[in-house]
Design an enzyme around this catalytic site. Sequence first.
Site, PDB file in Angstrom:
ATOM      1  N   HIS A 150      -5.976   1.796  -4.558  1.00 19.03           N
ATOM      2  CA  HIS A 150      -5.045   1.027  -3.338  1.00 19.03           C
ATOM      3  C   HIS A 150      -4.476  -0.118  -3.875  1.00 19.03           C
ATOM      4  CE1 HIS A 150      -7.858  -1.269  -0.853  1.00 19.03           C
ATOM      5  NE2 HIS A 150      -8.317  -1.257  -1.891  1.00 19.03           N
ATOM      6  N   CYS A 159       0.913  -1.234   0.038  1.00 19.31           N
ATOM      7  CA  CYS A 159      -0.050   0.055   0.040  1.00 19.31           C
ATOM      8  C   CYS A 159       0.744   1.149  -0.076  1.00 19.31           C
ATOM      9  CB  CYS A 159      -1.085   0.130   1.002  1.00 19.31           C
ATOM     10  SG  CYS A 159      -0.077   0.040   2.817  1.00 19.31           S
ATOM     11  N   HIS A 212      -2.778   1.093   6.827  1.00 19.66           N
ATOM     12  CA  HIS A 212      -3.110   1.112   5.310  1.00 19.66           C
ATOM     13  C   HIS A 212      -3.102   2.338   4.932  1.00 19.66           C
ATOM     14  CE1 HIS A 212      -3.979  -0.918   1.599  1.00 19.66           C
ATOM     15  NE2 HIS A 212      -5.301  -0.328   1.546  1.00 19.66           N
TER      16      HIS A 212
END
Length: 191
Positions: free
Chosen positions: A165, A102, A153
């Site tokens: 993402h 990420c 994240h």
Amino acid sequence: MTRSVGRTFATAGLALALAGSCIPVHTALAQPLDDTTASQGLEQVISGAAESTQSAGKAASLVVAAAQAAQPTTGERAVRIAEGYIGTPYVYGGATPAGFDCSGFTMYCYSQLGVSLTHNAQAQYNASSKVSTADLQPGDLVFFGSSSSSIYHVGMYVGNGQYIHSPQTGESVKIVSLSSAHNYVGGGRVA
């Protein structure tokens, strides 16, 4: 009278050439050609040219403003770069087009624009300027965690309530709805 007529033609011709204006010649010639008429005609031509120049200046300013408005922001450019990697597999610790995690994904996309981010979601959160959900713009980062001190994240807002993402092992870069995300903490602006 012949010299006066010659001066009138020469003066009117010079004024027309300098002004780049389309003044009907028959209008200037319909009046008696003396020094006063020539002077008045020249003043009218110059006045008309000045008004044309002001109008052209305003039009040019509008064109420049429109061109600047059409230029994409750094965030919009980052989104375009990110969208080019849809389908790229998630790779733990990855920060190249061969595979992204990420924060490696957001770091890589912004690095293509000369913006330096660290390869860590929490560090990216800490370094960004906080943005409310209502004020998110394309390119803003969106963060997830159990709290603002436990970010695990990060993704990139693309607009219309969606973000892009690199989610997790076994998945690939994709766009999803922000409203369906779990543990959303907030947004941050880096550019």
